[in-house]
Design a protein around this motif. Sequence first.
Motif, PDB file in Angstrom:
ATOM      1  N   ILE A  81      28.865  48.015  24.429  1.00  0.00           N
ATOM      2  CA  ILE A  81      30.333  47.897  24.847  1.00  0.00           C
ATOM      3  C   ILE A  81      30.377  47.148  26.249  1.00  0.00           C
ATOM      4  N   THR A  82      31.251  46.364  26.542  1.00  0.00           N
ATOM      5  CA  THR A  82      31.399  45.671  27.920  1.00  0.00           C
ATOM      6  C   THR A  82      32.400  46.322  28.549  1.00  0.00           C
ATOM      7  N   ILE A  83      32.301  46.933  29.765  1.00  0.00           N
ATOM      8  CA  ILE A  83      33.431  47.380  30.414  1.00  0.00           C
ATOM      9  C   ILE A  83      33.768  46.223  31.351  1.00  0.00           C
ATOM     10  N   LYS A  84      35.238  45.893  31.414  1.00  0.00           N
ATOM     11  CA  LYS A  84      35.615  44.589  32.322  1.00  0.00           C
ATOM     12  C   LYS A  84      36.474  45.231  33.200  1.00  0.00           C
ATOM     13  N   SER A  85      36.615  44.404  34.530  1.00  0.00           N
ATOM     14  CA  SER A  85      37.468  44.695  35.545  1.00  0.00           C
ATOM     15  C   SER A  85      38.801  44.683  35.087  1.00  0.00           C
ATOM     16  N   PRO A  86      39.586  45.610  35.243  1.00  0.00           N
ATOM     17  CA  PRO A  86      41.257  45.420  35.068  1.00  0.00           C
ATOM     18  C   PRO A  86      41.944  44.650  36.205  1.00  0.00           C
ATOM     19  N   ILE A  87      41.265  44.591  37.065  1.00  0.00           N
ATOM     20  CA  ILE A  87      42.045  43.898  38.427  1.00  0.00           C
ATOM     21  C   ILE A  87      41.065  42.892  39.237  1.00  0.00           C
ATOM     22  N   ILE A  88      41.862  42.233  40.104  1.00  0.00           N
ATOM     23  CA  ILE A  88      40.954  41.180  40.889  1.00  0.00           C
ATOM     24  C   ILE A  88      40.787  42.149  42.225  1.00  0.00           C
ATOM     25  N   GLY A  89      39.654  42.148  42.820  1.00  0.00           N
ATOM     26  CA  GLY A  89      39.418  42.889  44.194  1.00  0.00           C
ATOM     27  C   GLY A  89      37.921  42.844  44.426  1.00  0.00           C
ATOM     28  N   THR A  90      37.436  43.747  45.300  1.00  0.00           N
ATOM     29  CA  THR A  90      36.041  43.869  45.680  1.00  0.00           C
ATOM     30  C   THR A  90      35.376  45.071  45.010  1.00  0.00           C
ATOM     31  N   PHE A  91      34.453  44.896  44.298  1.00  0.00           N
ATOM     32  CA  PHE A  91      33.691  45.758  43.591  1.00  0.00           C
ATOM     33  C   PHE A  91      32.989  46.836  44.578  1.00  0.00           C
ATOM     34  N   ILE A 118      37.313  49.446  42.902  1.00  0.00           N
ATOM     35  CA  ILE A 118      37.767  48.173  42.989  1.00  0.00           C
ATOM     36  C   ILE A 118      38.757  48.100  44.119  1.00  0.00           C
ATOM     37  N   GLU A 119      38.564  47.602  45.347  1.00  0.00           N
ATOM     38  CA  GLU A 119      39.459  47.300  46.330  1.00  0.00           C
ATOM     39  C   GLU A 119      40.485  46.165  45.940  1.00  0.00           C
ATOM     40  N   ALA A 120      41.778  46.464  45.976  1.00  0.00           N
ATOM     41  CA  ALA A 120      42.745  45.303  45.985  1.00  0.00           C
ATOM     42  C   ALA A 120      43.836  45.453  47.033  1.00  0.00           C
ATOM     43  N   PHE A 148      39.679  39.239  37.300  1.00  0.00           N
ATOM     44  CA  PHE A 148      40.152  40.091  36.115  1.00  0.00           C
ATOM     45  C   PHE A 148      39.416  39.912  34.972  1.00  0.00           C
ATOM     46  N   ASP A 149      39.300  40.781  34.148  1.00  0.00           N
ATOM     47  CA  ASP A 149      38.401  40.685  32.885  1.00  0.00           C
ATOM     48  C   ASP A 149      37.115  40.284  33.188  1.00  0.00           C
ATOM     49  N   GLN A 150      36.390  40.362  34.208  1.00  0.00           N
ATOM     50  CA  GLN A 150      35.063  40.058  34.463  1.00  0.00           C
ATOM     51  C   GLN A 150      34.123  41.229  34.021  1.00  0.00           C
ATOM     52  N   PRO A 151      33.096  41.243  33.295  1.00  0.00           N
ATOM     53  CA  PRO A 151      32.239  42.123  32.889  1.00  0.00           C
ATOM     54  C   PRO A 151      31.539  42.800  33.985  1.00  0.00           C
TER      55      PRO A 151
END
Length: 158
Positions: A81-91, A118-120, A148-151
């Motif tokens: 299962i791939t968990i993806k980023s729900p937002i844009i920011g710094t991981f 994730i910092e936004a 957004f949506d990046q694995p």
Amino acid sequence: MDLKEIQNLIKFVANSGVAEVKLEMDDVKITIRTTLEGNVTETTYVQQMPAQNTLQQAAPQQIAPVAPTPEAPVAEVSNLITIKSPIIGTFYRKPSPDKPMFVEVGKTIAKGDVLCVIEAMKLFNEIESEVSGKIVKILVDDMSPVEFDQPLFLVDPS
């Protein structure tokens, strides 16, 4: 366009930090994709010969090899299962610089466990797992920008 020009173009794109370049000329189409993770460069190029020249050729010419891509067994990948980023920011993998990482490869996680931050826009958003399982791979480096949506993680639910 000869092979040396193509090789120089690949080196230039890899060093420039650009994610993707597409170039189309009369009889050549080139796409170069780079990723920052491990400096992997994937190059795909197609040369289309004019119709009268293709009839005269006895054997097809190989332009150049495409960069090899590692192939994972389909059976292993299909259950992850791939968990993806729900937002844009710094991981961020840690809650703060002096704290330990939220998760490591091989750690078993439960639904609701915090995986990263994730910092936004100066807000730190805790990203919680929506599945239970074992972390197989962490796909993003600490303190890297994410889209957004990046694995972010691969999880084995079994």
